[in-house]
Design a protein around this motif. Structure first.
Motif, PDB file in Angstrom:
ATOM      1  N   PRO A  71      -3.614  -6.371  -0.331  1.00  0.00           N
ATOM      2  CA  PRO A  71      -4.124  -5.566   0.836  1.00  0.00           C
ATOM      3  C   PRO A  71      -5.663  -5.293   0.630  1.00  0.00           C
ATOM      4  O   PRO A  71      -6.053  -4.849   1.574  1.00  0.00           O
ATOM      5  CB  PRO A  71      -3.278  -4.054   0.267  1.00  0.00           C
ATOM      6  CG  PRO A  71      -2.145  -4.477  -0.138  1.00  0.00           C
ATOM      7  CD  PRO A  71      -2.540  -5.910  -1.152  1.00  0.00           C
ATOM      8  N   HIS A  72      -6.104  -5.569  -0.384  1.00  0.00           N
ATOM      9  CA  HIS A  72      -7.537  -5.265  -0.570  1.00  0.00           C
ATOM     10  C   HIS A  72      -8.358  -6.902  -0.684  1.00  0.00           C
ATOM     11  O   HIS A  72      -9.121  -6.952   0.225  1.00  0.00           O
ATOM     12  CB  HIS A  72      -7.890  -4.755  -1.878  1.00  0.00           C
ATOM     13  CG  HIS A  72      -7.015  -3.566  -2.325  1.00  0.00           C
ATOM     14  ND1 HIS A  72      -7.290  -2.363  -1.491  1.00  0.00           N
ATOM     15  CD2 HIS A  72      -6.015  -3.104  -3.008  1.00  0.00           C
ATOM     16  CE1 HIS A  72      -6.344  -1.446  -1.711  1.00  0.00           C
ATOM     17  NE2 HIS A  72      -5.546  -2.009  -2.654  1.00  0.00           N
ATOM     18  N   SER A  73      -7.660  -7.643  -1.531  1.00  0.00           N
ATOM     19  CA  SER A  73      -8.404  -9.083  -1.529  1.00  0.00           C
ATOM     20  C   SER A  73      -8.192  -9.834  -0.350  1.00  0.00           C
ATOM     21  O   SER A  73      -9.206 -10.770   0.021  1.00  0.00           O
ATOM     22  CB  SER A  73      -7.748  -9.632  -2.767  1.00  0.00           C
ATOM     23  OG  SER A  73      -6.570  -9.924  -2.815  1.00  0.00           O
ATOM     24  N   ARG A 131     -11.177 -12.453   7.272  1.00  0.00           N
ATOM     25  CA  ARG A 131      -9.958 -12.677   6.506  1.00  0.00           C
ATOM     26  C   ARG A 131     -10.069 -14.091   6.259  1.00  0.00           C
ATOM     27  O   ARG A 131      -9.927 -14.907   6.961  1.00  0.00           O
ATOM     28  CB  ARG A 131      -8.821 -12.279   7.310  1.00  0.00           C
ATOM     29  CG  ARG A 131      -7.539 -12.598   6.450  1.00  0.00           C
ATOM     30  CD  ARG A 131      -6.361 -12.246   7.381  1.00  0.00           C
ATOM     31  NE  ARG A 131      -5.159 -12.918   6.632  1.00  0.00           N
ATOM     32  CZ  ARG A 131      -4.341 -12.257   5.885  1.00  0.00           C
ATOM     33  NH1 ARG A 131      -4.695 -10.988   5.681  1.00  0.00           N
ATOM     34  NH2 ARG A 131      -3.160 -12.625   5.070  1.00  0.00           N
ATOM     35  N   SER A 190      -2.519  -7.473  -5.149  1.00  0.00           N
ATOM     36  CA  SER A 190      -4.044  -6.887  -4.798  1.00  0.00           C
ATOM     37  C   SER A 190      -4.341  -7.487  -3.153  1.00  0.00           C
ATOM     38  O   SER A 190      -5.417  -7.147  -2.907  1.00  0.00           O
ATOM     39  CB  SER A 190      -4.941  -7.743  -5.596  1.00  0.00           C
ATOM     40  OG  SER A 190      -5.145  -8.879  -5.582  1.00  0.00           O
ATOM     41  N   ARG A 237      -8.510  -8.712   2.714  1.00  0.00           N
ATOM     42  CA  ARG A 237      -9.008  -8.121   3.709  1.00  0.00           C
ATOM     43  C   ARG A 237     -10.560  -7.770   3.601  1.00  0.00           C
ATOM     44  O   ARG A 237     -11.023  -6.777   3.388  1.00  0.00           O
ATOM     45  CB  ARG A 237      -8.474  -6.823   4.014  1.00  0.00           C
ATOM     46  CG  ARG A 237      -6.879  -6.741   4.481  1.00  0.00           C
ATOM     47  CD  ARG A 237      -6.417  -5.441   4.482  1.00  0.00           C
ATOM     48  NE  ARG A 237      -4.827  -5.760   5.072  1.00  0.00           N
ATOM     49  CZ  ARG A 237      -3.942  -4.701   5.368  1.00  0.00           C
ATOM     50  NH1 ARG A 237      -4.396  -3.465   5.374  1.00  0.00           N
ATOM     51  NH2 ARG A 237      -2.721  -4.944   5.687  1.00  0.00           N
ATOM     52  N   LEU A 258       0.756  -1.266   0.168  1.00  0.00           N
ATOM     53  CA  LEU A 258       0.155   0.027   0.043  1.00  0.00           C
ATOM     54  C   LEU A 258       0.744   1.155   0.134  1.00  0.00           C
ATOM     55  O   LEU A 258       0.652   2.214  -0.714  1.00  0.00           O
ATOM     56  CB  LEU A 258      -1.029  -0.095   1.221  1.00  0.00           C
ATOM     57  CG  LEU A 258      -2.321  -1.047   1.160  1.00  0.00           C
ATOM     58  CD1 LEU A 258      -2.857  -0.902   2.442  1.00  0.00           C
ATOM     59  CD2 LEU A 258      -3.000  -0.385  -0.056  1.00  0.00           C
TER      60      LEU A 258
END
Length: 220
Positions: free
Chosen positions: A191-193, A200, A189, A195, A132
């Motif tokens: 950090p998004h996929s 989780r 991806s 979370r 990020l």
């Protein structure tokens, strides 16, 4: 004529050397603690920069995150910009070193590509905050630091492209480079996929999906 030292002389020498040995041990321990604190600052900074943005974090915030005063951070870094540079340069160096290790351990291009993918998945799952920060804050670096990060990244990409060329000699280099960059977008991806709000997924689940999709995107 040479003489053999007696027991008293040997013991005396040992006692004489003891302060020097203790000083070396103390210096070594001090260096280790300093390195540990430096690493703790970098880890805390990556988390804070990812959460609040580079501009939203102060030196005092970094110190508080590791249990020291803000000015104490200056013992390890000349300023906040140096912390950001160390995070991004360190991440790029880690990726390049990892790719070169894989290339040194495997000669079969299929095995090499699978190992490169697995290695990058490890990085993506373990350093989502760094990803990020890389995406958002690279332009905050001064020109010299930014150039070094870009250079390390290009070298990393070329290792992937070279491996793909061995597997896909029928495809143009330009296409393979595009595929490599697209694969990085997928891998980064996490950090998004990884979370999903409220839960989780297990790392094993995420890993399997990322590895399968990345292989397909590169080899389709």
């Amino acid at each position: 004529m040479a003489t053999t030292p007696n027991a008293a002389e040997i013991v005396g020498d040992a006692f004489a050397d003891a302060p020097a040995a203790a000083a070396v041990a103390t210096a070594t321990e001090r260096s280790r603690l300093k390195a540990d604190r430096r690493q703790a600052i970098l880890a805390a900074a990556a988390t804070l920069f990812a959460q609040r943005g580079y501009a939203g974090v102060t030196i005092e915030d970094l110190g508080a995150a590791v249990g020291v005063s803000g000015p104490a951070v200056y013992r390890h870094f000349p300023g906040k910009a140096a912390v950001l540079a160390a995070i991004l340069q360190g991440a790029s160096r880690t990726l390049l070193d990892g790719a070169e290790r894989v290339l040194g351990e495997t000669s079969d291009p299929t095995a090499t590509l699978r190992e490169l993918i697995a290695f990058h998945v490890d990085f993506a799952l373990g350093d989502a905050d760094v990803i990020l920060v890389q995406d958002r804050e690279l332009e905050q670096l001064d020109l010299g630091a930014r150039h070094e990060v870009r250079l390390l990244q290009r070298q990393y990409v070329e290792h992937w492209v070279d491996t793909l060329e061995r597997l896909r000699p029928d495809r143009a280099e330009t296409e393979l480079r595009i595929r490599a960059h697209a694969a990085f977008g997928l891998l980064n991806s996490t950090p998004h996929s990884a979370r999903i709000p409220g839960r989780r997924p297990a790392d094993g689940t995420i890993r399997g999906i990322l590895e399968e999709m990345t292989w397909a995107s590169l080899m389709s």
